[in-house]
Design a protein around this motif. Structure first.
Motif, PDB file in Angstrom:
ATOM      1  N   PHE B 110      -4.172  -2.933   0.609  1.00  0.00           N
ATOM      2  CA  PHE B 110      -4.620  -4.168  -0.047  1.00  0.00           C
ATOM      3  C   PHE B 110      -3.540  -4.813  -0.890  1.00  0.00           C
ATOM      4  O   PHE B 110      -3.782  -5.801  -1.566  1.00  0.00           O
ATOM      5  N   SER B 112      -2.422  -3.993  -3.651  1.00  0.00           N
ATOM      6  CA  SER B 112      -2.598  -3.953  -5.108  1.00  0.00           C
ATOM      7  C   SER B 112      -1.540  -3.046  -5.718  1.00  0.00           C
ATOM      8  O   SER B 112      -1.067  -2.117  -5.081  1.00  0.00           O
ATOM      9  N   LEU B 118       8.065   1.235  -8.112  1.00  0.00           N
ATOM     10  CA  LEU B 118       9.189   1.366  -9.025  1.00  0.00           C
ATOM     11  C   LEU B 118       8.772   2.119 -10.291  1.00  0.00           C
ATOM     12  O   LEU B 118       9.475   3.028 -10.737  1.00  0.00           O
ATOM     13  N   LYS B 168       1.887   7.378   0.492  1.00  0.00           N
ATOM     14  CA  LYS B 168       2.102   5.984   0.848  1.00  0.00           C
ATOM     15  C   LYS B 168       2.842   5.862   2.179  1.00  0.00           C
ATOM     16  O   LYS B 168       2.490   5.029   3.027  1.00  0.00           O
TER      17      LYS B 168
ATOM     18  N   MET C   1       6.787  -0.120   9.820  1.00  0.00           N
ATOM     19  CA  MET C   1       8.067   0.288   9.220  1.00  0.00           C
ATOM     20  C   MET C   1       7.830   0.905   7.852  1.00  0.00           C
ATOM     21  O   MET C   1       7.334   0.270   6.930  1.00  0.00           O
ATOM     22  N   THR C   2       8.208   2.125   7.743  1.00  0.00           N
ATOM     23  CA  THR C   2       7.875   2.863   6.541  1.00  0.00           C
ATOM     24  C   THR C   2       8.479   2.300   5.269  1.00  0.00           C
ATOM     25  O   THR C   2       7.779   1.895   4.360  1.00  0.00           O
ATOM     26  N   MET C   3       9.783   2.279   5.243  1.00  0.00           N
ATOM     27  CA  MET C   3      10.423   1.998   3.975  1.00  0.00           C
ATOM     28  C   MET C   3      10.375   0.543   3.570  1.00  0.00           C
ATOM     29  O   MET C   3      10.730   0.197   2.458  1.00  0.00           O
ATOM     30  N   ALA C   5       7.972  -0.832   2.863  1.00  0.00           N
ATOM     31  CA  ALA C   5       6.982  -0.850   1.802  1.00  0.00           C
ATOM     32  C   ALA C   5       7.605  -0.576   0.446  1.00  0.00           C
ATOM     33  O   ALA C   5       6.991  -0.780  -0.591  1.00  0.00           O
ATOM     34  N   LEU C   6       8.826  -0.114   0.463  1.00  0.00           N
ATOM     35  CA  LEU C   6       9.528   0.059  -0.794  1.00  0.00           C
ATOM     36  C   LEU C   6       9.612  -1.266  -1.515  1.00  0.00           C
ATOM     37  O   LEU C   6       9.673  -1.341  -2.731  1.00  0.00           O
ATOM     38  N   ALA C   8       8.193  -4.349  -2.960  1.00  0.00           N
ATOM     39  CA  ALA C   8       6.872  -4.561  -3.535  1.00  0.00           C
ATOM     40  C   ALA C   8       6.122  -5.699  -2.835  1.00  0.00           C
ATOM     41  O   ALA C   8       4.910  -5.774  -2.891  1.00  0.00           O
ATOM     42  N   VAL C  12       0.665  -8.058   3.542  1.00  0.00           N
ATOM     43  CA  VAL C  12      -0.489  -7.238   3.848  1.00  0.00           C
ATOM     44  C   VAL C  12      -1.366  -7.967   4.848  1.00  0.00           C
ATOM     45  O   VAL C  12      -1.534  -9.171   4.778  1.00  0.00           O
ATOM     46  N   MET C  13      -1.872  -7.189   5.758  1.00  0.00           N
ATOM     47  CA  MET C  13      -2.709  -7.798   6.768  1.00  0.00           C
ATOM     48  C   MET C  13      -3.933  -8.435   6.123  1.00  0.00           C
ATOM     49  O   MET C  13      -4.593  -7.844   5.274  1.00  0.00           O
ATOM     50  N   GLY C  25      -8.922  -2.665  -3.830  1.00  0.00           N
ATOM     51  CA  GLY C  25      -7.526  -2.306  -4.043  1.00  0.00           C
ATOM     52  C   GLY C  25      -7.242  -2.086  -5.523  1.00  0.00           C
ATOM     53  O   GLY C  25      -6.596  -1.098  -5.910  1.00  0.00           O
ATOM     54  N   THR C  29      -6.090   1.492  -7.294  1.00  0.00           N
ATOM     55  CA  THR C  29      -4.834   1.700  -8.022  1.00  0.00           C
ATOM     56  C   THR C  29      -5.069   1.878  -9.523  1.00  0.00           C
ATOM     57  O   THR C  29      -4.153   2.246 -10.249  1.00  0.00           O
ATOM     58  N   GLN C  33      -2.534   3.293 -12.505  1.00  0.00           N
ATOM     59  CA  GLN C  33      -2.029   2.329 -13.490  1.00  0.00           C
ATOM     60  C   GLN C  33      -2.314   2.806 -14.913  1.00  0.00           C
ATOM     61  O   GLN C  33      -1.451   2.750 -15.787  1.00  0.00           O
ATOM     62  N   SER C 299      17.772   3.119 -10.815  1.00  0.00           N
ATOM     63  CA  SER C 299      16.739   3.352  -9.802  1.00  0.00           C
ATOM     64  C   SER C 299      16.311   2.039  -9.156  1.00  0.00           C
ATOM     65  O   SER C 299      16.047   1.986  -7.951  1.00  0.00           O
ATOM     66  N   ALA C 300      16.265   0.950  -9.930  1.00  0.00           N
ATOM     67  CA  ALA C 300      15.886  -0.336  -9.342  1.00  0.00           C
ATOM     68  C   ALA C 300      16.919  -0.757  -8.296  1.00  0.00           C
ATOM     69  O   ALA C 300      16.579  -1.164  -7.184  1.00  0.00           O
ATOM     70  N   ILE C 303      16.648   1.505  -5.211  1.00  0.00           N
ATOM     71  CA  ILE C 303      15.494   1.224  -4.367  1.00  0.00           C
ATOM     72  C   ILE C 303      15.740  -0.022  -3.532  1.00  0.00           C
ATOM     73  O   ILE C 303      15.461  -0.067  -2.334  1.00  0.00           O
TER      74      ILE C 303
END
Lengths: 535, 286, 312
Positions: B110, B112, B118, B168, C1-3, C5-6, C8, C12-13, C25, C29, C33, C299-300, C303
């Protein structure tokens, strides 16, 4: 003591006892053994103390003793509803046994006796060795309130008092008269000894529960072996005997150092966190009567010829140590000595109690341990022998305790000459003798051995206190770091001392010079002046 | 892939050499656990590789029996620390898996929580030591110091990134057609997730959980700082296994170390068939 | 494709029930959070606050009163001049630069040896995973013993050398550094091996078979088919170890306490010691924040870079 107060106290005692009875109904568990013991065991004229073994009367107390006053006061508090159901005591893991294991045969444990006499549960929380201060600081800074009583190294008393995390005990001391300075039974050095161990800036903040004087031990089987004696005399031109000077010490250690046979010359510690106590001994004996660490204005004296020489000696002595010396703490040291791996060592005064102990079947040195006074130096026709007081657990009442007075009273009872002698005689833990009554006590002498007790007593008279002023932790860390750097060869002795001096100056600034100078003076007043004749 | 005989010889030689090396510390631990105190010596001259007179004393000692050799008795037996470690690690793993998996699904399906990838990497990358002062203060304030649930909560939070990232990759990779088909048949989203997606994810869930569990079970530092007595964990408790009679109680330490290896090994065996597939991170089935 | 999704902003379908989906969703999450906020907000705010003060628990005032000891940015300027901090940081990077490649190469080598079946494969595979199951703190105690001068390591060396070897591993700064690195490699190579093997096993057989038929050598097949297929998984494996290795504490601390001197003091050990022994917590907060900011940036960037690499 006037008659009227004595009477009122006795009357008070009886009312308190009945009050205790009433409260104890809810906790019959504690009542039963207590009453039974009180009924048949106590010697004539005694009001409390352990029973059930020969010589128990030595640890029993009559009315108007610090112990009896503590118990009475507790009962009084209970009557007034100001006593807790339990007191939580944070304690080094290894010391708990002295409070929980009955000793000798037939006796109750300290914990049982306390609970029987007061009806207050003694809840002992073990803290891993070496983490005492860490755990206390966690509790103080997070306001965790997990303990009523902290037991931490004596050196930290100043630091801890400054945090406000422990209670100033002056009021209770005045009210309940612990008689720590009793000339026959009390602390060595009387009032001065009390001030050294329990006070910070003139007020009582702790109750000493330990006597961590660093004492030297040697192996009598090696020293008395005629073949060794002959070989030694042939080589060095004097008789083999426990050393009186560091020069002799180093020679004897070198003589016995046979790593291929699993024997090291001397295993006084050299690691981070502990080793510097042995540097201390070499440094403070550099002048007569003492080589101080700071002058009276608070200026460090270590970056000097004396400091550099002591450090160089300290480094050179690694030659007759275990190659692993820099990574060994006392557990390795004790383990090695027990397996017959060293000719000499310097350790807490409890080493013979644990290792020269027929019950300790793991020890190969039972019956082969001797003790000697610290090696020293010949200065101006006199022999200066010094050792140090270091670590030495002392107990303080947490500011977060809801029952500070009751907690203090437990400490007065525990740390008084009779109960403490009984406790320190118990081989179940680390608490070592430090009071005059302890040194003379037959049971203590039996556990610690006669040969050792006399040496301890004489060593105490030659003991220099380590740093106990505010910033103690930071001062010692700086010294420690630089000494280890020198040991591993990453710094020269001169650089190590210069760097320590620089870091000390920084710590001093942070602590505040005036506070420091005052504390240094108090500390210096406790340094020994005794010297020995040469030869 | 057919390879020559010389390769086969090389393969066995190389593998056996590495296996032998990697076994030394483990075997040392195993042998130490069964040695009587006289043979512990790692500091003296007489080194013993195999127990000459094997004994169970070290294990008995851990559970409160004093043996003839170890005259000291423990004031706290190993039972409570084992329980503490189990509770904290299991519930920590549950927290991490539940929060991590659902978040991974939420993001993957979704979109979200776009900040989570990160944020969670940063959370994981950051040394726990560096935030321990505020966490200690916070935990003390909330009354969570020295509780198994307080510890489980931290464990859950610091290992959640692993659960999230592992899951994920799998969700991203799972063909949506399957879920879509079920949706068309009138299943609710949640039902699809529960009845179709999760069962398909079993290998991934199992290996993620093993991973997260091992991380939690291994922790020393957090336990050291957040527990004081009742809920001290195995690695923290280990430090109190020393005595002035004998020095470090290496035998008892090794025995406890052996016991501590049981849960990960059992879990590992239980999910063995999923392990390889579960750790592909969904990265290959493209 | 996996990565992908890294990133952000993964598209999305879309479904017709978008609003419901979005709500679901958010709910899914939500726990994550909340937990992140819970562990991040207060600690970071508090660290920022006390990092600007001289506060230490030794001062006897609560942390909320730390403003009485305000020192502006003195902690940060001290930090710049703190050799011990920088050397600990450098040492941590060095540990990582040695351990991670060693673990990777060993793990990769083992994975290659294990990729196809041979008698005893299953058994040896399980045996190789054992170190992963040993609690690092326990491993620390074991390695402490192993590396004593009269210990098993020297005993083995003596056997091969033919004469007694009595190296005092943990008392020498360089050797101690070597010893802790060995313990890390021992403990974590199995994980690399496990992940890389999983990746290798997943490479489609038919492609390999086709390449073999075309006469490609084993090395060529490995380079042109296996490695590219494993790119993602290699990156993940390396990333996991880099992340975990940066925080290394347990076995190092137990083996050497960061010593001798500071020879094995990593950033975690440094912070632990300063926190617990010197108790200058305002300063520790500054250290923590500097590390946090540096790591966030790194790290940012990493990624971003990784997702680009991988989605190519």
């Amino acid at each position: 003591m006037t008659i009227s107060t004595a009477i009122s106290r006795r009357r008070l005692l009886s009312t308190a006892a009945s009050a205790g009875l009433v409260t104890a109904v809810g906790t019959p568990l504690y009542l039963r053994p207590g009453r039974a013991r009180a009924a048949d065991g106590l010697a004539e004229g005694m009001v409390g103390g352990p029973t059930g073994f020969d010589g128990a009367e030595r640890y029993q107390y009559g009315p108007d003793t610090p112990e009896a006053r503590a118990i009475e006061a507790i009962k009084e508090l209970k009557g007034a509803g100001k006593a807790p159901e339990r007191i939580v005591l944070g304690l080094s893991d290894g010391s708990i046994g002295q409070l929980t294991q009955p000793f000798p045969e037939g006796a109750p444990s300290i914990k049982e006796l306390w609970e029987a006499e007061t009806g207050i549960t003694l809840d002992i929380v073990g803290v891993p060795n070496g983490q005492e201060f860490t755990k206390v600081m966690q509790d103080v800074s997070t306001k965790g309130g997990a303990f009523d009583i902290y037991a931490v190294e004596w050196n930290r008393l100043g630091d801890l008092a400054e945090t406000g995390g422990i209670v100033n005990l002056d009021e209770y001391v005045a009210a309940h008269k612990p008689e720590w300075d009793d000339p026959e039974r009390g602390y060595v050095g009387g009032e001065q000894g009390v001030s050294l161990l329990n006070n910070y800036r003139g007020s009582t903040y702790g109750v000493s529960l330990d006597g961590d004087f660093q004492i030297w031990n040697h192996r009598t089987d090696l020293f008395n072996d005629p073949t060794e004696q002959k070989a030694f005399a042939d080589k060095y031109g004097y008789e083999l005997a426990p050393p009186t000077t560091f020069k002799q010490h180093d020679e004897i250690a070198a003589f016995f150092h046979r790593p291929d046979q699993g024997l090291f010359g001397s295993t006084d510690l050299r690691n981070q966190g502990w080793g510097y106590t042995n540097w201390y001994q070499r440094f403070v004996s550099m002048a007569s009567p003492n080589q101080f660490l700071f002058d009276d204005e608070g200026k460090p004296l270590i970056n000097s010829e004396a400091g550099i020489n002591a450090t160089q000696e300290y480094i050179d002595s690694l030659a007759h140590h275990s190659p692993d010396a820099i990574s060994w703490g006392w557990p390795e040291q004790y383990g090695n000595f027990a397996s017959g791996g060293a000719a000499m060592t310097c350790a807490f005064s409890n080493l013979p109690k644990f290792l020269d102990n027929p019950v300790n079947e793991g020890s190969k040195v039972t019956g082969k341990v001797g003790s000697h006074l610290p090696p020293g130096r010949e200065i101006d026709g006199k022999l200066i022998r010094r050792t140090v007081l270091w670590l030495n657990l002392s107990a303080s009442v947490s500011s977060q305790s809801a029952y500070p007075e009751a907690s203090y009273l437990l400490l007065q009872w525990l740390g008084s000459s009779r109960i403490y002698s009984w406790m320190t005689a118990n081989p179940g833990g680390y608490f070592d003798p430090f009071q005059l009554s302890n040194f003379a006590d037959p049971l203590v002498r039996q556990t610690y051995h006669d040969y050792h007790m006399d040496v301890v007593r004489e060593s105490v008279a030659r003991t220099v206190p380590t740093i106990n002023y505010p910033g103690a932790t930071a001062f010692h860390n700086a010294l420690d770091e630089n000494l280890v750097a020198a040991l591993t060869g990453s710094k020269s002795a001169a650089d190590a001392m210069a760097d320590t001096e620089r870091q000390w100056a920084r710590v001093a600034r942070r602590v505040g010079e005036d506070k420091l100078v005052e504390a240094i003076k108090a500390n210096k007043a406790a340094w020994p002046t005794i010297t020995d004749p040469i030869g | 892939m057919n390879r020559s005989l010389s390769f086969e010889i090389f393969r066995y030689a190389a593998i056996l050499a590495i296996v032998a090396l990697s076994l030394v510390p483990t075997l040392w631990m195993a042998s130490m656990a069964f040695k009587p105190i006289a043979e512990w010596s790692a500091t003296g001259a007489d080194l013993t590789w195999w127990p000459k007179s094997p004994t169970l004393d070290n294990f008995r000692f851990l559970f409160g029996e004093s043996s003839s050799d170890l005259i000291v008795a423990l004031d706290r037996t190993a039972t409570q620390p084992i329980l503490a470690s189990l509770l904290a690690a299991i519930f920590g793993t549950l927290i991490a898996m539940i929060a991590g998996t659902s978040a991974a699904y939420g993001l993957s399906r979704f979109g979200s929580g776009g900040n989570l990838p990160l944020a969670l990497i940063q959370l994981r990358i950051f040394p726990p030591m560096a935030v321990m002062i505020p966490v200690m203060i916070m935990w003390a304030f909330l009354g969570l110091i020295d509780t198994w649930y307080g510890l489980a909560l931290v464990y859950g939070i610091v290992t959640m990134p692993f659960a999230f990232w592992l899951m994920k990759t799998f969700f991203d990779d799972m063909p949506r057609e399957i879920e879509d088909a079920a949706l068309v048949e009138g299943c609710s989203r949640l039902r699809v997730f529960w009845k179709i997606t999760l069962p398909m994810m079993r290998p991934a869930l199992a290996s993620s959980a093993l991973f997260v569990f091992i991380l939690n079970w291994s922790d020393y530092l957090i336990g050291l700082l957040l527990t004081t007595r009742d809920w001290v964990t195995i690695p923290v408790y280990m430090a109190s296994l020393s005595s002035s009679m004998t020095g470090q109680l290496y035998g008892a330490k090794a025995a406890l170390g052996l016991i501590a290896a049981i849960p990960p090994v059992v879990l590992g065996i239980a999910i063995q068939k999923h392990l390889v597939r579960g750790l592909t991170f969904g990265a290959l089935k493209q | 494709m996996t990565m992908a999704a890294l990133d952000a902003n993964t598209p999305v379908m879309e479904h017709e029930d978008t609003r419901d989906s979005r709500r679901l969703g958010l709910w899914l999450t939500f726990p994550a959070q909340i937990l992140v906020l819970f562990i991040a907000v207060f600690p970071i705010l508090m660290q920022v606050y006390i990092s600007l003060t001289d506060w230490s628990p030794l001062d006897g005032i609560g942390w909320w009163q730390a403003h009485e000891l305000w020192n502006s940015f003195a902690n940060y300027s001290d930090l710049m001049a703190d050799d011990r901090f920088w050397s600990a940081l450098w040492r941590t990077v060095l540990v990582m630069a040695i351990c991670v490649p060693c673990e990777f190469l060993l793990g990769l080598g083992l994975a290659i040896l294990f990729v196809d079946d041979f008698p005893g494969r299953r058994f040896l595979y399980s045996v190789l995973l054992i170190p992963m199951m040993v609690v690092p703190a326990v491993a620390g105690y074991m390695f402490f013993m192993l590396f004593q001068s009269g210990g098993p390591v020297n005993d083995i060396l003596s056997f091969f050398y033919g004469a007694p070897v009595t190296i005092a591993w943990l008392s020498d700064p360089d050797l101690a550094f070597f010893a802790v690195i060995v313990s890390d490699i021992w403990q974590w190579t199995p994980l690399m091996f496990l992940i890389l093997l999983a990746g290798m096993v997943g490479v489609p057989e038919d492609q390999l078979r086709a390449a073999t038929l075309l006469g490609a050598s084993w090395a060529t097949r490995f380079r042109t088919i296996v490695l590219p297929r494993m790119k993602t998984i290699i990156i993940i494996a390396l990333a996991i170890r880099v992340i975990e290795n940066f925080k290394v504490f347990d076995n190092f601390y137990i083996m050497t306490g960061g010593g001798p001197g500071v020879a094995t003091e990593t950033i975690s050990i440094y912070i632990y010691k300063v926190t617990q022994q010197e108790l200058i917590w305002g300063y520790v907060a500054a250290v923590a924040l500097v590390i946090l900011i540096a790591l966030s940036v790194v790290s940012a960037l990493a990624i971003k870079r990784m997702s680009r690499e991988v989605s190519q």
